[in-house]
Write an enzyme that holds these catalytic residues in place. Structure first.
Site, PDB file in Angstrom:
ATOM      1  N   SER A  38      -2.699   3.491   0.673  1.00  0.00           N
ATOM      2  CA  SER A  38      -1.916   2.757   1.660  1.00  0.00           C
ATOM      3  C   SER A  38      -2.356   3.177   3.052  1.00  0.00           C
ATOM      4  O   SER A  38      -2.242   4.353   3.417  1.00  0.00           O
ATOM      5  CB  SER A  38      -0.426   3.063   1.479  1.00  0.00           C
ATOM      6  OG  SER A  38       0.272   2.686   2.650  1.00  0.00           O
ATOM      7  N   HIS A  86      -3.919  -1.019  -0.002  1.00  0.00           N
ATOM      8  CA  HIS A  86      -2.517  -1.405   0.146  1.00  0.00           C
ATOM      9  C   HIS A  86      -2.155  -1.481   1.635  1.00  0.00           C
ATOM     10  O   HIS A  86      -2.389  -0.541   2.394  1.00  0.00           O
ATOM     11  CB  HIS A  86      -1.653  -0.365  -0.569  1.00  0.00           C
ATOM     12  CG  HIS A  86      -0.202  -0.715  -0.636  1.00  0.00           C
ATOM     13  ND1 HIS A  86       0.319  -1.590  -1.572  1.00  0.00           N
ATOM     14  CD2 HIS A  86       0.855  -0.311   0.122  1.00  0.00           C
ATOM     15  CE1 HIS A  86       1.625  -1.698  -1.393  1.00  0.00           C
ATOM     16  NE2 HIS A  86       1.978  -0.927  -0.373  1.00  0.00           N
ATOM     17  N   ASP A 127       0.890  -2.282   4.326  1.00  0.00           N
ATOM     18  CA  ASP A 127       2.342  -2.359   4.475  1.00  0.00           C
ATOM     19  C   ASP A 127       2.729  -3.137   5.726  1.00  0.00           C
ATOM     20  O   ASP A 127       2.447  -2.706   6.839  1.00  0.00           O
ATOM     21  CB  ASP A 127       2.930  -0.949   4.551  1.00  0.00           C
ATOM     22  CG  ASP A 127       2.884  -0.256   3.204  1.00  0.00           C
ATOM     23  OD1 ASP A 127       3.364  -0.856   2.223  1.00  0.00           O
ATOM     24  OD2 ASP A 127       2.358   0.864   3.125  1.00  0.00           O
ATOM     25  N   MET A 142       5.762  -4.495   7.965  1.00  0.00           N
ATOM     26  CA  MET A 142       7.193  -4.247   8.221  1.00  0.00           C
ATOM     27  C   MET A 142       7.613  -4.941   9.514  1.00  0.00           C
ATOM     28  O   MET A 142       6.863  -4.937  10.490  1.00  0.00           O
ATOM     29  CB  MET A 142       7.441  -2.742   8.356  1.00  0.00           C
ATOM     30  CG  MET A 142       6.931  -1.922   7.184  1.00  0.00           C
ATOM     31  SD  MET A 142       7.407  -0.199   7.357  1.00  0.00           S
ATOM     32  CE  MET A 142       6.435   0.545   6.045  1.00  0.00           C
ATOM     33  N   HIS A 147       1.899  -5.836   1.111  1.00  0.00           N
ATOM     34  CA  HIS A 147       3.286  -5.587   0.712  1.00  0.00           C
ATOM     35  C   HIS A 147       4.177  -5.993   1.874  1.00  0.00           C
ATOM     36  O   HIS A 147       4.215  -5.307   2.894  1.00  0.00           O
ATOM     37  CB  HIS A 147       3.394  -4.089   0.374  1.00  0.00           C
ATOM     38  CG  HIS A 147       4.775  -3.613   0.072  1.00  0.00           C
ATOM     39  ND1 HIS A 147       5.094  -2.265   0.021  1.00  0.00           N
ATOM     40  CD2 HIS A 147       5.937  -4.277  -0.220  1.00  0.00           C
ATOM     41  CE1 HIS A 147       6.374  -2.119  -0.276  1.00  0.00           C
ATOM     42  NE2 HIS A 147       6.914  -3.324  -0.421  1.00  0.00           N
ATOM     43  N   MET A 172       7.379  -6.209   3.699  1.00  0.00           N
ATOM     44  CA  MET A 172       8.748  -5.695   3.831  1.00  0.00           C
ATOM     45  C   MET A 172       9.356  -6.400   5.029  1.00  0.00           C
ATOM     46  O   MET A 172       9.608  -5.804   6.084  1.00  0.00           O
ATOM     47  CB  MET A 172       8.704  -4.165   4.021  1.00  0.00           C
ATOM     48  CG  MET A 172       8.343  -3.443   2.743  1.00  0.00           C
ATOM     49  SD  MET A 172       7.768  -1.757   3.042  1.00  0.00           S
ATOM     50  CE  MET A 172       6.041  -2.085   3.341  1.00  0.00           C
ATOM     51  N   MET A 184       9.371   0.334  -5.892  1.00  0.00           N
ATOM     52  CA  MET A 184       9.457   1.275  -4.774  1.00  0.00           C
ATOM     53  C   MET A 184      10.092   2.564  -5.280  1.00  0.00           C
ATOM     54  O   MET A 184      11.212   2.538  -5.796  1.00  0.00           O
ATOM     55  CB  MET A 184      10.318   0.699  -3.642  1.00  0.00           C
ATOM     56  CG  MET A 184       9.667  -0.374  -2.795  1.00  0.00           C
ATOM     57  SD  MET A 184       8.096   0.076  -2.025  1.00  0.00           S
ATOM     58  CE  MET A 184       8.515   1.557  -1.112  1.00  0.00           C
ATOM     59  N   ASP A 191       4.963   2.657  -5.629  1.00  0.00           N
ATOM     60  CA  ASP A 191       4.706   2.877  -4.204  1.00  0.00           C
ATOM     61  C   ASP A 191       5.758   3.815  -3.620  1.00  0.00           C
ATOM     62  O   ASP A 191       6.942   3.498  -3.622  1.00  0.00           O
ATOM     63  CB  ASP A 191       4.765   1.503  -3.511  1.00  0.00           C
ATOM     64  CG  ASP A 191       4.436   1.553  -2.042  1.00  0.00           C
ATOM     65  OD1 ASP A 191       4.067   2.622  -1.528  1.00  0.00           O
ATOM     66  OD2 ASP A 191       4.552   0.484  -1.395  1.00  0.00           O
TER      67      ASP A 191
HETATM   68  C1  DX5 Z   1       6.699   2.639   2.336  1.00  0.00           C
HETATM   69  C2  DX5 Z   1       5.425   1.899   2.025  1.00  0.00           C
HETATM   70  C3  DX5 Z   1       4.400   2.705   1.321  1.00  0.00           C
HETATM   71  C4  DX5 Z   1       3.953   3.944   2.038  1.00  0.00           C
HETATM   72  C5  DX5 Z   1       3.908   5.020   1.015  1.00  0.00           C
HETATM   73  O1  DX5 Z   1       7.673   1.765   2.745  1.00  0.00           O
HETATM   74  O2  DX5 Z   1       5.671   0.747   1.234  1.00  0.00           O
HETATM   75  O3  DX5 Z   1       3.282   1.934   0.919  1.00  0.00           O
HETATM   76  O4  DX5 Z   1       2.706   3.867   2.663  1.00  0.00           O
HETATM   77  O5  DX5 Z   1       3.655   6.204   1.641  1.00  0.00           O
HETATM   78  P1  DX5 Z   1       3.603   7.592   0.881  1.00  0.00           P
HETATM   79  O6  DX5 Z   1       2.503   7.505  -0.136  1.00  0.00           O
HETATM   80  O7  DX5 Z   1       3.330   8.545   1.976  1.00  0.00           O
HETATM   81  O8  DX5 Z   1       4.956   7.792   0.232  1.00  0.00           O
HETATM   82 ZN    ZN Z   2       3.878  -0.366   0.326  1.00  0.00          ZN
END
Ligand code: DX5
Ligand code: ZN
Length: 223
Positions: free
Chosen positions: A13, A37, A39, A41, A70, A72, A141, A179
């Protein structure tokens, strides 16, 4: 001795990577990665704000690995076409953000991407019973979404096991991605539970040598 399982992938990620040199970060882990990956947000569905299709488009030019985006974000339908255009290969939306989940999944597929559904830690896997036949993957998650570097929620292991059983009972090929808090300690129980795709952010990009860390994670995953 355990037999090797096909289809297991490491998905670093980039949330914990250095955004000033994103392409170099990706290049370091690429030889050991099956997916990258990404993220997304929006500051509404989760408290944090990260990136959007513009960055995905840049990543697409820097790496040939499939981009696993992903979302969010609230009302993700508004951006499905933008992510397809930017080059996302896999696109997951949150069950909790989609009142018309079936339609959202169809739209993702119509745009030529592989659809997935992400579940928050407090959302039971039974909420996916009617959609499992329509998706390519489920993202469990194992931390509350929004930030990297959080502690793994152990009850996620039971969700992975339960989901794998359901998928097998239905004769489906749906992959289970995990994740949040994935690291050296949590990979072994996640393997045991049947995880297919392993997302890891801080454990890889927070390490002194992200390439070496990704290599070692890949070796653990391949068994
Ligand atoms: C969190 C993200 C993850 C994040 C995970 O909301 O969806 O993808 O990068 O990070 P680690 O591996 O540090 O828990
Ligand atoms: Zn993620």
């Amino acid at each position: 001795m355990k037999t090797k399982q096909g289809g297991r992938l490491l998905a670093p990620s980039i949330l914990s990577a250095d955004f000033a040199s994103l392409s170099e970060s990706v290049a370091k882990v690429a030889p050991y990665s099956g997916l990258i990956h990404v993220d997304v947000m929006d500051g509404h569905f989760v408290p944090n704000i990260t990136l959007g299709p513009v960055v995905v488009e840049g990543l697409k030019r820097t790496s040939s690995l499939p981009l696993d985006c992903h979302l969010m974000i609230e009302a993700p339908d508004r951006y499905i076409a933008d992510f397809a255009k930017a080059g996302a290969a896999f696109l997951s939306v949150h069950q909790e953000a989609c009142p018309h989940l079936h339609r959202t999944i169809q739209r993702i597929r119509e745009e030529g991407m592989r659809p997935g559904v992400a579940l928050n830690p407090a959302t039971p896997i039974e909420t996916l019973d009617e959609i499992l036949g329509e998706v390519d993957f489920i993202l469990i998650m194992s931390v509350n979404p929004g930030f990297g570097g959080q502690k793994f929620i152990t009850s996620s292991l039971g969700k992975v096991r339960g989901l794998k059983n359901k998928i097998a009972a239905m004769g489906l090929g749906v992959k289970v991605e995990v994740d949040g808090g994935v690291n050296r300690q949590t990979i072994p129980p996640l393997l045991e539970a049947g995880t297919d795709w392993f997302v890891a952010g801080s454990a890889i990009f927070g390490a002194p040598d992200p390439g070496a860390e990704a290599k070692s994670f890949k070796e653990m995953i391949d068994g």
